[in-house]
Motif scaffolding. Sequence first.
Motif, PDB file in Angstrom:
ATOM      1  N   ARG A  43       0.833  -1.204   0.000  1.00 38.86           N
ATOM      2  CA  ARG A  43       0.000   0.000   0.000  1.00 38.86           C
ATOM      3  C   ARG A  43       0.869   1.256   0.000  1.00 38.86           C
ATOM      4  O   ARG A  43       0.543   2.250  -0.651  1.00 38.86           O
ATOM      5  N   LEU A  44       1.974   1.196   0.725  1.00 37.66           N
ATOM      6  CA  LEU A  44       2.889   2.338   0.753  1.00 37.66           C
ATOM      7  C   LEU A  44       3.433   2.631  -0.636  1.00 37.66           C
ATOM      8  O   LEU A  44       3.489   3.799  -1.066  1.00 37.66           O
ATOM      9  N   THR A  45       3.811   1.594  -1.368  1.00 38.86           N
ATOM     10  CA  THR A  45       4.322   1.784  -2.726  1.00 38.86           C
ATOM     11  C   THR A  45       3.255   2.386  -3.635  1.00 38.86           C
ATOM     12  O   THR A  45       3.550   3.249  -4.475  1.00 38.86           O
ATOM     13  N   LEU A  46       2.019   1.949  -3.478  1.00 37.75           N
ATOM     14  CA  LEU A  46       0.938   2.491  -4.304  1.00 37.75           C
ATOM     15  C   LEU A  46       0.709   3.976  -4.034  1.00 37.75           C
ATOM     16  O   LEU A  46       0.443   4.743  -4.966  1.00 37.75           O
ATOM     17  N   TRP A  47       0.818   4.385  -2.780  1.00 33.69           N
ATOM     18  CA  TRP A  47       0.696   5.811  -2.468  1.00 33.69           C
ATOM     19  C   TRP A  47       1.850   6.591  -3.098  1.00 33.69           C
ATOM     20  O   TRP A  47       1.661   7.715  -3.585  1.00 33.69           O
ATOM     21  N   MET A  48       3.043   6.011  -3.094  1.00 31.90           N
ATOM     22  CA  MET A  48       4.173   6.660  -3.762  1.00 31.90           C
ATOM     23  C   MET A  48       3.922   6.786  -5.259  1.00 31.90           C
ATOM     24  O   MET A  48       4.245   7.808  -5.874  1.00 31.90           O
ATOM     25  N   CYS A  49       3.347   5.737  -5.848  1.00 34.72           N
ATOM     26  CA  CYS A  49       3.015   5.792  -7.274  1.00 34.72           C
ATOM     27  C   CYS A  49       2.042   6.921  -7.567  1.00 34.72           C
ATOM     28  O   CYS A  49       2.207   7.669  -8.543  1.00 34.72           O
ATOM     29  N   CYS A  50       1.032   7.063  -6.727  1.00 38.70           N
ATOM     30  CA  CYS A  50       0.041   8.133  -6.925  1.00 38.70           C
ATOM     31  C   CYS A  50       0.690   9.506  -6.799  1.00 38.70           C
ATOM     32  O   CYS A  50       0.439  10.406  -7.625  1.00 38.70           O
ATOM     33  N   ALA A  51       1.526   9.681  -5.780  1.00 45.11           N
ATOM     34  CA  ALA A  51       2.209  10.960  -5.610  1.00 45.11           C
ATOM     35  C   ALA A  51       3.091  11.266  -6.813  1.00 45.11           C
ATOM     36  O   ALA A  51       3.150  12.407  -7.297  1.00 45.11           O
TER      37      ALA A  51
ATOM     38  N   ARG B 113       7.797  16.908   4.953  1.00 43.53           N
ATOM     39  CA  ARG B 113       7.370  18.302   5.070  1.00 43.53           C
ATOM     40  C   ARG B 113       7.690  19.084   3.800  1.00 43.53           C
ATOM     41  O   ARG B 113       6.906  19.945   3.380  1.00 43.53           O
ATOM     42  N   VAL B 114       8.825  18.790   3.192  1.00 49.29           N
ATOM     43  CA  VAL B 114       9.182  19.473   1.945  1.00 49.29           C
ATOM     44  C   VAL B 114       8.149  19.185   0.866  1.00 49.29           C
ATOM     45  O   VAL B 114       7.708  20.093   0.139  1.00 49.29           O
ATOM     46  N   VAL B 115       7.731  17.915   0.746  1.00 50.25           N
ATOM     47  CA  VAL B 115       6.732  17.552  -0.256  1.00 50.25           C
ATOM     48  C   VAL B 115       5.381  18.171   0.075  1.00 50.25           C
ATOM     49  O   VAL B 115       4.707  18.736  -0.811  1.00 50.25           O
ATOM     50  N   LEU B 116       4.967  18.106   1.323  1.00 52.05           N
ATOM     51  CA  LEU B 116       3.652  18.612   1.715  1.00 52.05           C
ATOM     52  C   LEU B 116       3.553  20.120   1.509  1.00 52.05           C
ATOM     53  O   LEU B 116       2.614  20.615   0.865  1.00 52.05           O
ATOM     54  N   VAL B 117       4.514  20.859   2.036  1.00 48.68           N
ATOM     55  CA  VAL B 117       4.473  22.317   1.926  1.00 48.68           C
ATOM     56  C   VAL B 117       4.674  22.756   0.473  1.00 48.68           C
ATOM     57  O   VAL B 117       3.968  23.637  -0.029  1.00 48.68           O
ATOM     58  N   GLY B 118       5.629  22.120  -0.206  1.00 49.36           N
ATOM     59  CA  GLY B 118       5.921  22.517  -1.575  1.00 49.36           C
ATOM     60  C   GLY B 118       4.762  22.289  -2.523  1.00 49.36           C
ATOM     61  O   GLY B 118       4.393  23.183  -3.294  1.00 49.36           O
ATOM     62  N   SER B 119       4.157  21.104  -2.490  1.00 48.11           N
ATOM     63  CA  SER B 119       3.060  20.811  -3.413  1.00 48.11           C
ATOM     64  C   SER B 119       1.811  21.624  -3.083  1.00 48.11           C
ATOM     65  O   SER B 119       1.085  22.055  -3.991  1.00 48.11           O
TER      66      SER B 119
ATOM     67  N   VAL C  97      -4.056  21.140 -13.419  1.00 42.37           N
ATOM     68  CA  VAL C  97      -2.655  21.072 -13.007  1.00 42.37           C
ATOM     69  C   VAL C  97      -2.522  21.465 -11.538  1.00 42.37           C
ATOM     70  O   VAL C  97      -1.816  20.814 -10.759  1.00 42.37           O
ATOM     71  N   ALA C  98      -3.202  22.550 -11.150  1.00 40.84           N
ATOM     72  CA  ALA C  98      -3.182  22.967  -9.747  1.00 40.84           C
ATOM     73  C   ALA C  98      -3.759  21.887  -8.847  1.00 40.84           C
ATOM     74  O   ALA C  98      -3.229  21.610  -7.760  1.00 40.84           O
ATOM     75  N   ALA C  99      -4.834  21.248  -9.302  1.00 44.09           N
ATOM     76  CA  ALA C  99      -5.438  20.165  -8.516  1.00 44.09           C
ATOM     77  C   ALA C  99      -4.478  18.985  -8.383  1.00 44.09           C
ATOM     78  O   ALA C  99      -4.441  18.321  -7.333  1.00 44.09           O
ATOM     79  N   SER C 100      -3.698  18.710  -9.426  1.00 37.72           N
ATOM     80  CA  SER C 100      -2.726  17.622  -9.358  1.00 37.72           C
ATOM     81  C   SER C 100      -1.682  17.889  -8.282  1.00 37.72           C
ATOM     82  O   SER C 100      -1.264  16.981  -7.558  1.00 37.72           O
ATOM     83  N   ALA C 101      -1.251  19.148  -8.170  1.00 37.02           N
ATOM     84  CA  ALA C 101      -0.267  19.490  -7.142  1.00 37.02           C
ATOM     85  C   ALA C 101      -0.838  19.283  -5.745  1.00 37.02           C
ATOM     86  O   ALA C 101      -0.158  18.770  -4.846  1.00 37.02           O
TER      87      ALA C 101
ATOM     88  N   LEU D 139      -1.893  15.449  -0.667  1.00 38.14           N
ATOM     89  CA  LEU D 139      -2.771  14.470  -0.023  1.00 38.14           C
ATOM     90  C   LEU D 139      -2.135  13.085  -0.019  1.00 38.14           C
ATOM     91  O   LEU D 139      -2.187  12.367   0.996  1.00 38.14           O
ATOM     92  N   CYS D 140      -1.541  12.699  -1.137  1.00 36.84           N
ATOM     93  CA  CYS D 140      -0.861  11.397  -1.187  1.00 36.84           C
ATOM     94  C   CYS D 140       0.337  11.368  -0.242  1.00 36.84           C
ATOM     95  O   CYS D 140       0.627  10.339   0.376  1.00 36.84           O
ATOM     96  N   GLY D 141       1.022  12.506  -0.143  1.00 39.02           N
ATOM     97  CA  GLY D 141       2.196  12.564   0.710  1.00 39.02           C
ATOM     98  C   GLY D 141       1.903  12.310   2.173  1.00 39.02           C
ATOM     99  O   GLY D 141       2.760  11.815   2.911  1.00 39.02           O
ATOM    100  N   THR D 142       0.681  12.627   2.591  1.00 38.07           N
ATOM    101  CA  THR D 142       0.323  12.379   3.992  1.00 38.07           C
ATOM    102  C   THR D 142       0.178  10.890   4.286  1.00 38.07           C
ATOM    103  O   THR D 142       0.148  10.495   5.461  1.00 38.07           O
ATOM    104  N   ARG D 143       0.088  10.068   3.250  1.00 39.84           N
ATOM    105  CA  ARG D 143      -0.070   8.617   3.425  1.00 39.84           C
ATOM    106  C   ARG D 143       1.238   7.867   3.282  1.00 39.84           C
ATOM    107  O   ARG D 143       1.264   6.637   3.382  1.00 39.84           O
ATOM    108  N   ILE D 144       2.323   8.589   3.018  1.00 38.48           N
ATOM    109  CA  ILE D 144       3.628   7.961   2.816  1.00 38.48           C
ATOM    110  C   ILE D 144       4.437   8.038   4.103  1.00 38.48           C
ATOM    111  O   ILE D 144       4.459   9.076   4.773  1.00 38.48           O
ATOM    112  N   ARG D 145       5.097   6.966   4.438  1.00 34.11           N
ATOM    113  CA  ARG D 145       5.979   6.951   5.596  1.00 34.11           C
ATOM    114  C   ARG D 145       7.349   7.470   5.162  1.00 34.11           C
ATOM    115  O   ARG D 145       8.127   6.789   4.506  1.00 34.11           O
ATOM    116  N   TRP D 146       7.632   8.693   5.537  1.00 33.51           N
ATOM    117  CA  TRP D 146       8.864   9.347   5.112  1.00 33.51           C
ATOM    118  C   TRP D 146       9.965   9.053   6.132  1.00 33.51           C
ATOM    119  O   TRP D 146      10.309   9.882   6.962  1.00 33.51           O
TER     120      TRP D 146
END
Length: 405
Positions: free
Chosen positions: A221-229, A288-294, A377-381, A386-393
């Motif tokens: 499941r973690l890999t799938l969330w990474m794929c989505c992100a 945090r970099v992914v969440l804030v940046g996107s 495009v904005a919605a994709s960012a 949202l996907c990043g919150t499901r990834i174990r960083w």
Amino acid sequence: MRVSRLNDPFLRGQLAIAALFLSLGFQYATWAARIPALKSDLDLSAGEVGVLLMAAGVGSAVTFPAVAYLMRRLGSRRLALLSQLGLALALPALAAAPNYPVALLVMCADGVLVGGLNVAMNAQGAALETRHERNTMARLHATFSAGSLLAALVASGMTAATDSVLAHFGVAAVLLAALNLTSRTGLLEQEAPAQDTPAEEIPAEAAAPEPARRRWTLPSRLTLWMCCAMVFGTVAEGAMNDWSALYLKDIAEASAELAPLGIAVVSGMMVVARVFADGWRARWGDGRVVLVGSTAAGAGLAAALVSGGVAPALAGFACMGLGIAAVTPCVYAAAARQGSDALTLVAAMGTTGLLAGPPLIGFIASASSLAWGMGAVAASAVAVALCGTRIRWTAMPAVREEAAA
């Protein structure tokens, strides 16, 4: 005593891997810059050009099982060198293609080689980070953008010197061969251990490339969330490169001189962000970099679309380039820590998003308007966040920024 930078194994590895990233950006931008000439030489319609471009994407997307096998069989070092050399040979093969079907086959093979190099070079970058506990993935991805810029300059010079696509691609192939030689001495022999296990705790036999007989398993499941992100991130990245100039011209009503600034702003901000992003990763962590940046990327572009006008559009494009730039390096690094299969799948999804994004935005624009397309495009960012919150960083212990070494 500080190790001389000339003898620093981290620096040697970084330069060797950077040559791979530079090669991929250079090779891609080289043939992309001569699409008009290829269209003329092969007498193609606009639709046939679109299919030709998609052939590379199809080749890259369908190679996931083969690349996963080769990663286990050959290891990332040999796969990277072989794929990079193959991409060098693909350029003159494309220029010499006698007809459209042959050109399609060459582009499909090009996509296969891109898939192999993309996975292998990111595995090398993640291995370098793990071994030396120093961040470098964002800077490595910045060299990809530098390779595209170098290709544009070479294409401009070669186009001024000769109309021959074969001569241009031959020179490019020689440069790629030189980069291949540069990479050979510094690449790592072993891949990064999976699941964030410290390299010093891995036995020598376990650190070797995985045996080819191991069967591929379903992604976690973690890999799938990474794929989505990765998909949403590369959709946004690819669409901005392809549609920003047209948005400025048709929607924001910019002059012909200002319209190309859209691509320049996005690309320039991405290069700047990737140069500094390793420091951000070391200070705040990848998540945090992914969440804030996107989030900033999506919100900034959405605000620009609502405001309208040239200046807000350029500001929104700058937000997108700055915010989305670190997404792919961070996701690649996280996927590499899950093993070669996870990295291969995530890389395949990234290539799919990068190539499918621009046509998708075009379909939305055709059905409504380009403003709505850019809204997607904005919605994709935002979806990346949202996907990043499901990834174990999971961070490496005591990671340091490369510049601090």
